[in-house]
Design an enzyme around this catalytic site. Sequence first.
Site, PDB file in Angstrom:
ATOM      1  N   ASP A  42       0.817  -1.208   0.044  1.00 50.12           N
ATOM      2  CA  ASP A  42       0.095   0.040  -0.012  1.00 50.12           C
ATOM      3  C   ASP A  42       0.952   1.412   0.124  1.00 50.12           C
ATOM      4  OD1 ASP A  42      -1.422  -2.308   1.302  1.00 50.12           O
ATOM      5  OD2 ASP A  42      -2.996  -0.820   1.350  1.00 50.12           O
ATOM      6  N   ASP A 181      -5.071 -11.995   0.276  1.00 47.15           N
ATOM      7  CA  ASP A 181      -5.170 -12.874   1.473  1.00 47.15           C
ATOM      8  C   ASP A 181      -5.906 -14.093   1.372  1.00 47.15           C
ATOM      9  OD1 ASP A 181      -4.103 -10.326   2.122  1.00 47.15           O
ATOM     10  OD2 ASP A 181      -5.118 -10.141   3.954  1.00 47.15           O
ATOM     11  N   GLU A 419     -12.048   0.050  -1.315  1.00 46.05           N
ATOM     12  CA  GLU A 419     -11.250  -1.137  -1.296  1.00 46.05           C
ATOM     13  C   GLU A 419     -11.274  -2.068  -2.409  1.00 46.05           C
ATOM     14  OE1 GLU A 419     -11.312  -3.586   2.011  1.00 46.05           O
ATOM     15  OE2 GLU A 419      -9.324  -4.118   1.851  1.00 46.05           O
ATOM     16  N   GLN A 434     -10.182   4.220   0.732  1.00 50.97           N
ATOM     17  CA  GLN A 434      -8.797   3.306   0.930  1.00 50.97           C
ATOM     18  C   GLN A 434      -7.682   4.069   0.148  1.00 50.97           C
ATOM     19  OE1 GLN A 434      -8.849   0.262   2.150  1.00 50.97           O
ATOM     20  NE2 GLN A 434      -6.894  -0.741   1.613  1.00 50.97           N
TER      21      GLN A 434
HETATM   22  C1  GLC Z   1      -5.643  -6.311   2.829  1.00 52.99           C
HETATM   23  C2  GLC Z   1      -5.352  -6.885   1.496  1.00 52.99           C
HETATM   24  C3  GLC Z   1      -3.980  -6.418   1.369  1.00 52.99           C
HETATM   25  C4  GLC Z   1      -3.671  -4.965   1.725  1.00 52.99           C
HETATM   26  C5  GLC Z   1      -3.982  -4.707   3.183  1.00 52.99           C
HETATM   27  C6  GLC Z   1      -4.204  -3.363   3.463  1.00 52.99           C
HETATM   28  O1  GLC Z   1      -5.240  -7.197   3.903  1.00 52.99           O
HETATM   29  O2  GLC Z   1      -5.579  -7.973   1.261  1.00 52.99           O
HETATM   30  O3  GLC Z   1      -3.451  -6.625   0.137  1.00 52.99           O
HETATM   31  O4  GLC Z   1      -2.131  -4.846   1.510  1.00 52.99           O
HETATM   32  O5  GLC Z   1      -5.393  -5.093   3.316  1.00 52.99           O
HETATM   33  O6  GLC Z   1      -4.769  -2.521   2.286  1.00 52.99           O
END
Ligand code: GLC
Length: 446
Positions: A42, A181, A419, A434
Amino acid sequence: MANLGFTPTQLSARAAYLLRGNDLGTMTSAAPKLYPHMWSWDAAFVSVGLAPLSVERAVIEMDTLLSAQWTNGMIPHIVFANGRDGYFPGPARWECAKLAAHAPTTADTSGITQPPVHAIAVQRILDQSRRRGRTTRAVANEFLDRRWGDLVRWHRWLADARDPGGRGRITLFHGWESGMDNSPRWDAAYENVVPGADLPPYTRADLTHVADLTMRPTDLEYDRYLWLVEQMKRVNYDDALLPDVMSFAVEDVFVSAIFAVACDVLATIGEDYSKPRADVRDLRAWADRFRAGVVSATNERNGIARDFDLRAGRWINTETIAAFAPLLCGGLPRDRERTLLRIFEGPRFCGHPDLRYAVPPSNSPIAANFKPREYWRGPVWPVITWLFSWAFARRGWPERSARLREEGLRQAQDGAFAEYYEPFTGEPLGSMQQSWTAAAVLDWLD
Ligand code: GLC
């Protein structure tokens, strides 16, 4: 762009305002409530978005992240904001400062890593600085001089610790390391993760921030995630021991492709800015090795890329966005690449007739395990659209890149900067505001 609610100026002002709102001083939280800390990939995307606003602020973002780099070279997947709570697992659960010999003493971090997109941010910082005055250029150049060694160490760690056999693919010991994830890519590998009765109890924090719980991973999934953390802790996060003790070990073809292209980006920066020749040579060699690793993980007929489950000793056949890894880094023979592009643009992905916008969903809408509202099991993630649009421009496909950008911007017209999105209805899902979604929009509108 027809039919717009916001003018481009209004939309980018909103995105900038969002990043300002999520700015904690020297780091931008990934999202205000659900993710109140800094996440590694991120942060890189956020820097891409910050660079056109302020090269100086983008540099600070990367500096904060790199200051938390482990002494073995790993960039951890989370850098925790001082005094901020509200996320689990937090520092008390990871216990890196206490257990891991390589963890930094000045920042709390998690003990795993995330996809290596950081070279893209460095490139954007340098490019933006060249459009500015002398002072800003000096800030960017000084940043590169100061951090060059750290960036190379990061890449060296990935190439050495995560590909000890030199197969050209990065091994992950936790699904979170993929950044996707709960992608169906990992379902079979997670079945091998059997949480012990001695898994310390815990309370999830994510469920208090998302209204519809079916959009989040299940409790069993979470037990497995935390069990893997326990396995790492038991060997003190020792790189040399992880391959032996972890019940989850996969070669991630998407991360490997990102790494290949990131090595090339960094190598070019190294050439342009007269960095040590030996570093540039290593970076090019890793780019070649991992590009070949990605290509050797593809289906010979259509170029679809697969992950490899090291525990089961077999290829993982799912129909997710990771199939298109070779489009990021190149290397496929022409005809196979053309076939793969056709699949990307056809009815199994961006060209599915029911999609609200022609952007790639995280999982194919025609896959049996497709879930349009569930995290990485179907929704569209704007940051992934951005990554492909960036890569396509780099690959010399400006029309394809522009099309993703246009469709991505149409989707962003709702002003939610979500997101992820429901692919058919365009409903914003997960966390709103996000940061990386705003960053993607800022770069597209720059
Ligand atoms: C979630 C996503 C991951 C991201 C995080 C923060 O865990 O799967 O890719 O970095 O959120 O946005």
